[in-house]
Write a protein that holds these residues in place. Structure first.
Motif, mmCIF file in Angstrom:
data_model
loop_
_atom_site.group_PDB
_atom_site.id
_atom_site.type_symbol
_atom_site.label_atom_id
_atom_site.label_comp_id
_atom_site.label_asym_id
_atom_site.label_seq_id
_atom_site.Cartn_x
_atom_site.Cartn_y
_atom_site.Cartn_z
ATOM 1 N N THR A 116 0.836 -1.190 0.000
ATOM 2 C CA THR A 116 0.000 0.000 0.000
ATOM 3 C C THR A 116 0.879 1.252 0.000
ATOM 4 O OG1 THR A 116 -1.753 -1.148 1.210
ATOM 5 C CG2 THR A 116 -1.812 1.259 1.212
ATOM 6 N N ARG A 173 -6.236 4.365 4.344
ATOM 7 C CA ARG A 173 -5.068 4.113 3.494
ATOM 8 C C ARG A 173 -3.848 3.709 4.307
ATOM 9 N NH1 ARG A 173 -2.613 8.767 -0.491
ATOM 10 N NH2 ARG A 173 -0.693 7.738 -1.105
ATOM 11 N N GLU A 253 -0.724 4.465 -6.763
ATOM 12 C CA GLU A 253 -1.209 3.250 -6.118
ATOM 13 C C GLU A 253 -0.743 2.012 -6.888
ATOM 14 O OE1 GLU A 253 -2.776 2.930 -3.350
ATOM 15 O OE2 GLU A 253 -3.201 5.021 -2.906
#
Length: 447
Positions: A116, A173, A253
């Motif tokens: 991530t 996130r 991302e």
């Protein structure tokens, strides 16, 4: 079924084509040293160190094959037994799309944290807010197995307050990064011996058994009396934030997908371009028990139960009453004959080993389904003992892979030098001293 091994000349560092030619010339497994075949990448891959995990795959192996096979940018790479994400992290760094699976919730969490992307400035703001708020919050203490055995009340209270602050202050996130850092903090401030993967409480009365590092272990125990838990957490989050900058920061991302069962991947037929994986062993590493403190503090063990996680693990050491001996066997004559011998000595270990092969058969069949024709599979697996018998897992899994539609193009053997991979699975399982590394190709799909 022991592989015939051909050692390389001393000091030779051949290319993949040379290794395949050598294997084709005699069909003997070629002995290599992946540390020499693929020296450590500089600068080091910091993301691999964000959280401890037992029996991590040697990072040189995926690095070697990704460099040698040169998959196209954006190709889909699958690791159906991804553990803490060693292969998937390397795939992301190589520009591939990583997909993985693991039955352990902690493994999936660590992998998500590695993949991530983060904004380090925002992470710093969220960390500062946690440090400001946590002292004023009521502790959020989930169901942790034997909580008072592993943690002092003071440490538990602080961990509970930090957990509450993370829930309040951290964005979705960045939650994997903070949860993984919290889990690493839990391990750091517990009474568990840091040298062992499965938690064993430090016992001053047994200091004579601790060897050369015994004094250091006992000093750790003394430090826990006054340890600043929040400072440990702050340090780990800060370190992990710096480590993860090597993937992609900001708004870039990485598309990735993580599943929980290698036998039931929610993927289309022939959609995977390359797979690299190291399946669990027979009488497996105690991954769930090794993760028990983290799983508890992360909220994954309601009513303090580990068995629900163990039941879905391939290679587990505990079977349900319904998982009975299958009289029809595995279909591999050599395996079934060996299992009969094991059963005469230890019926439970034989049942565990048979169940392992049957479930690996299903996993390899699912892997064959999702891989396109001609795709490469790198399979890393080692032998060990089952009830005192040598159990040639590499040969059995190679045969199961062949029956699923794969052909062997290369068989390498690498001695294990890292003691992190040489952990006894149980009293009769022995240690893993070498690994087989197979390069297999997916054949045409039967019509």
């Amino acid at each position: 079924m022991t592989a015939r091994v051909e050692p390389l000349p001393h000091g030779e560092r051949p290319a993949l084509d040379t290794l395949i030619s050598r294997f084709d010339s005699g069909s003997a497994a070629v002995e290599v040293n992946f540390r020499r075949l693929m020296p450590s990448v500089t600068p080091p891959r910091g993301g691999h160190a964000i959280h401890p995990y037992p029996a991590k795959l040697l990072v040189n192996i995926p690095q070697f094959f990704l460099a040698a096979l040169c998959p196209d940018h954006g190709d889909k790479l699958l690791d159906p037994f991804c553990g803490s994400g060693t292969v998937l992290y390397e795939a992301a760094l190589a520009g591939l799309r990583p997909l993985g699976s693991d039955s352990n919730p902690l493994a999936r969490l660590v992998t998500r944290a590695k993949l991530t992307s983060i904004n380090r400035d925002v992470v710093g703001d969220e960390l500062a807010l946690i440090m400001q708020r946590y002292p004023m919050l009521a502790p959020d203490i989930p169901d942790v197995i034997n909580l008072d055995y592993w943690f002092s009340d003071r440490i538990s209270q602080t961990l509970g307050k930090l957990r509450a602050a993370i829930a309040q202050c951290v964005s979705t996130r960045h939650r994997p990064l903070f949860d993984v850092s919290f889990s690493a903090t839990v391990k750091r401030v517990s009474y568990a011996d840091p040298r062992l993967s499965v938690p064993v409480k430090i016992n001053p009365a047994r200091s004579a058994r601790y060897g050369a590092k015994g004094d250091e272990v006992l000093r750790r125990l003394a430090r826990l009396e006054n340890v600043d838990v929040a400072a440990v957490f702050w340090s780990i989050v800060s370190q992990n934030s710096r480590r993860l900058r090597q993937v992609r920061e900001g708004d870039a991302e990485i598309p990735f997908t993580i599943f929980d069962d290698a036998r039931a991947l929610n993927l289309a037929d022939a959609s995977i371009d390359i797979a690299i994986t190291s399946p669990p062993y027979v009488g497996a590493q105690k991954y769930i028990r090794a993760s028990s403190l983290s799983l508890g503090w992360l909220g994954f063990t309601p009513e303090c139960k580990l068995r629900p996680h163990e039941r879905v693990s391939i290679g587990r050491e505990h079977l349900g009453a319904e998982e009975i001996w299958q009289t029809e066997g595995t279909g591999i004559l050599a395996a079934d004959a060996l299992l009969d011998e094991i059963a005469a000595r230890n019926p439970l270990r034989a049942r565990i080993a048979q169940r392992y092969l049957l479930e690996m058969r299903d996993a390899l069949a699912e892997l064959a389904r999702v891989m396109r024709t001609g795709a490469d599979l790198i399979l890393v697996v080692g032998p060990n003992l089952v009830a005192g018998f040598e159990f040639p897992t590499p040969a059995f899994l190679e045969e199961l892979a062949r029956r699923a539609g794969f052909a062997t193009h290369l068989h390498l053997i690498d001695s294990i030098e890292s003691r992190g991979l040489m952990t006894k699975r149980n009293r009769t399982a022995g240690v893993i001293q070498q690994e087989s590394v197979f390069l297999l190709k997916r054949g045409p799909v039967d019509v």
